[in-house]
Design an enzyme around this catalytic site. Structure first.
Site, short mmCIF file in Angstrom:
data_model
loop_
_atom_site.label_atom_id
_atom_site.label_comp_id
_atom_site.label_asym_id
_atom_site.label_seq_id
_atom_site.Cartn_x
_atom_site.Cartn_y
_atom_site.Cartn_z
N GLY A 11 -23.67 27.08 12.29
CA GLY A 11 -24.64 26.28 12.84
C GLY A 11 -25.73 26.95 13.58
N GLN A 12 -26.66 26.32 14.20
CA GLN A 12 -27.71 26.61 15.03
C GLN A 12 -27.50 27.77 15.86
OE1 GLN A 12 -29.72 23.98 17.85
NE2 GLN A 12 -31.50 25.36 17.78
N ASP A 34 -15.85 29.38 9.67
CA ASP A 34 -16.65 28.01 9.56
C ASP A 34 -15.75 27.20 8.90
OD1 ASP A 34 -19.36 26.93 10.80
OD2 ASP A 34 -18.57 25.93 9.16
N TYR A 141 -20.32 12.19 22.78
CA TYR A 141 -20.40 13.64 22.94
C TYR A 141 -20.04 13.86 24.40
CZ TYR A 141 -23.20 17.96 22.55
OH TYR A 141 -23.63 19.10 22.68
P1 NAD Z 1 -24.18 22.91 14.82
O1 NAD Z 1 -23.97 21.58 14.38
O2 NAD Z 1 -25.45 23.74 14.66
O3 NAD Z 1 -23.10 23.78 14.06
C1 NAD Z 1 -21.58 23.52 14.41
C2 NAD Z 1 -20.99 24.23 13.12
O4 NAD Z 1 -19.54 24.00 13.33
C3 NAD Z 1 -21.32 24.07 11.81
O5 NAD Z 1 -21.62 25.35 11.06
C4 NAD Z 1 -20.16 23.19 11.34
O6 NAD Z 1 -19.91 23.53 9.80
C5 NAD Z 1 -18.85 23.80 12.16
N1 NAD Z 1 -17.79 22.90 11.94
C6 NAD Z 1 -17.82 21.48 12.29
N2 NAD Z 1 -16.55 21.03 12.18
C7 NAD Z 1 -15.79 21.91 11.97
C8 NAD Z 1 -14.34 22.21 12.10
N3 NAD Z 1 -13.56 21.21 11.86
N4 NAD Z 1 -13.83 23.55 12.11
C9 NAD Z 1 -14.62 24.69 11.83
N5 NAD Z 1 -16.16 24.54 12.07
C10 NAD Z 1 -16.44 23.20 12.20
O7 NAD Z 1 -23.84 23.03 16.45
P2 NAD Z 1 -24.67 24.02 17.34
O8 NAD Z 1 -25.92 23.77 17.89
O9 NAD Z 1 -24.68 25.52 16.96
O10 NAD Z 1 -23.64 23.85 18.72
C11 NAD Z 1 -22.51 24.75 18.91
C12 NAD Z 1 -22.09 24.38 20.22
O11 NAD Z 1 -22.94 24.32 21.16
C13 NAD Z 1 -21.43 22.71 20.25
O12 NAD Z 1 -20.47 22.85 21.09
C14 NAD Z 1 -22.31 22.00 20.89
O13 NAD Z 1 -22.12 20.84 21.39
C15 NAD Z 1 -23.01 23.06 21.96
N6 NAD Z 1 -24.45 22.86 22.35
C16 NAD Z 1 -25.43 22.91 21.44
C17 NAD Z 1 -26.67 22.72 21.94
C18 NAD Z 1 -27.95 22.99 21.07
O14 NAD Z 1 -29.14 22.59 21.27
N7 NAD Z 1 -27.90 23.40 19.71
C19 NAD Z 1 -26.94 22.44 23.17
C20 NAD Z 1 -25.87 22.22 23.99
C21 NAD Z 1 -24.69 22.39 23.43
N1 SER Z 2 -28.86 19.77 21.85
C1 SER Z 2 -27.65 18.83 21.76
C2 SER Z 2 -27.83 17.76 21.69
O1 SER Z 2 -28.95 17.24 21.64
C3 SER Z 2 -27.71 18.86 23.46
O2 SER Z 2 -26.27 19.10 23.73
O3 SER Z 2 -26.80 17.03 21.03
#
Ligand code: NAD
Ligand code: SER
Length: 316
Positions: A11-12, A34, A141
């Site tokens: 992911g991101q 993943d 969430y």
């Molecule tokens: P994302 O959605 O970009 O990536 C998530 C990844 O998890 C994907 O590659 C997906 O294929 C994988 N995934 C989904 N279900 C799965 C499973 N059952 N088993 C294995 N992999 C699985 O999310 P992200 O932005 O990279 O966020 C990662 C973490 O950081 C999350 O917990 C999110 O809540 C947290 N977070 C992100 C942000 C943000 O702005 N990106 C902000 C706050 C918190």
């Molecule tokens: N970027 C995340 C969302 O908007 C914050 O946890 O879900």
């Protein structure tokens, strides 16, 4: 040397965290994984395993195979997508977390699981939201994030599992697009600006949220896991932020560098309701005092870097 497993690497955050950790600890010591079969650098430069993190046995096999001692648990469904399918949000977020915590207890691993500004809700103080305050989110969430914070603290106090976490704000990056969050607009706006397209903003003017550039987020994830445990008063989870802005401030900042850029407001009800329930700005002084959190990018510095990087990436 640490032996790290990253769950949800595609992911991101994961695509950049894999690179960052491999640069620090060595390619062979960082196992990416993943649900999806990933391709490219992440698979070619180091170990990759396909893992559904809601399946405990699949994680155990990999932890044993590589002698893993640290798990970065990134698998989750982000806020806007989870609101469309709450059970999926719960099952992935909590399924993955419980499995990682149990495996960490049995195999002696440390665990990092990101929390979020989504762990706060409409009753939380909105400005300079304190580290310890009301957490009654009204999104699935947010419910998974508060549960995650509580469970992670429970595993630390009850079983001594080394759990640590930060509450990330919206993350802005240029390698992998965000996946279904409320803060995604703050990434998408840069792509539109660099491509010369008008941006349709899904949130109203005046919707303030905390944000952070990915290089600072990567540093946060490394530094909290390297922090001296004797200095940590808190664990799950630390407020961290780098900036707070609304769509209008972001638009005007980008316009300084791309004067022809245009934006129109068309709020999306689900995203707007979620954003309204989140803080305007966080107080991250505990992270600063306990483990030296100190972000390097403000809005201007980030915007210059985003625009330059996207121009090169998109050939614009
Ligand atoms: P994302 O959605 O970009 O990536 C998530 C990844 O998890 C994907 O590659 C997906 O294929 C994988 N995934 C989904 N279900 C799965 C499973 N059952 N088993 C294995 N992999 C699985 O999310 P992200 O932005 O990279 O966020 C990662 C973490 O950081 C999350 O917990 C999110 O809540 C947290 N977070 C992100 C942000 C943000 O702005 N990106 C902000 C706050 C918190
Ligand atoms: N970027 C995340 C969302 O908007 C914050 O946890 O879900």
């Amino acid at each position: 040397m640490k032996k790290i497993l990253i769950v949800g690497s595609g992911g991101q955050i994961g695509t950049e965290l894999v690179k960052k950790l491999r640069g620090i600890y060595g390619n062979e010591n960082v196992v990416a994984s993943d649900l999806r079969q990933l391709t490219g650098e992440i698979v070619e430069n180091g170990p990759f395993e396909r893992i559904d993190s809601t399946n405990m046995m699949q994680i155990i096999e990999v932890v044993k195979k590589y002698n893993i001692d640290t798990i970065y648990n990134l698998a989750a469904i982000l806020s806007a997508t989870a609101e469309l399918n709450p059970m999926l949000g719960w099952n992935v977020g909590i399924g993955s977390l419980v499995n990682c915590l149990e495996i960490a207890r049995v195999f002696g691993c440390a665990v990092f699981t990101p929390s979020s500004i989504g762990a706060f809700g409409p009753n939380t103080p909105k400005d300079m939201t304190p580290q310890d305050t009301i957490q009654r989110p009204n999104t699935i969430y947010g419910v998974t994030k508060v549960t995650g914070e509580l469970l992670s603290d429970y595993y630390f106090t009850r079983f001594g599992v080394d759990t640590r976490s930060v509450r990330f704000p919206g993350l802005i990056s240029n390698l992998t697009l965000p996946g279904g969050g409320t803060t995604d607009y703050a990434v998408e706006i840069y792509y539109a600006a660099v491509k010369g397209e008008k941006f349709i903003c899904p949130l109203e003017k005046g919707t303030f949220m905390d944000m952070m550039y990915m290089p600072d987020a990567l540093d946060a994830m490394v530094n909290i896991m390297e922090a001296d445990p004797s200095k940590l008063i808190h664990r799950n989870s630390f407020n961290v932020t780098a900036m707070s802005f609304d769509p209008e401030i972001l638009y005007n900042t980008i316009k300084k560098y791309i004067p022809t850029f245009e934006m129109e407001y068309k709020p999306e009800p689900i995203k707007q309701a979620i954003a309204n329930s989140w803080p305007n700005s966080l107080d991250d002084s505990c992270a600063r005092n306990e483990w030296g959190w100190n972000p390097k990018y403000d809005l201007d510095k980030m915007s210059v870097d985003m625009i330059e990087t996207l121009r090169a990436k998109l050939g614009k």
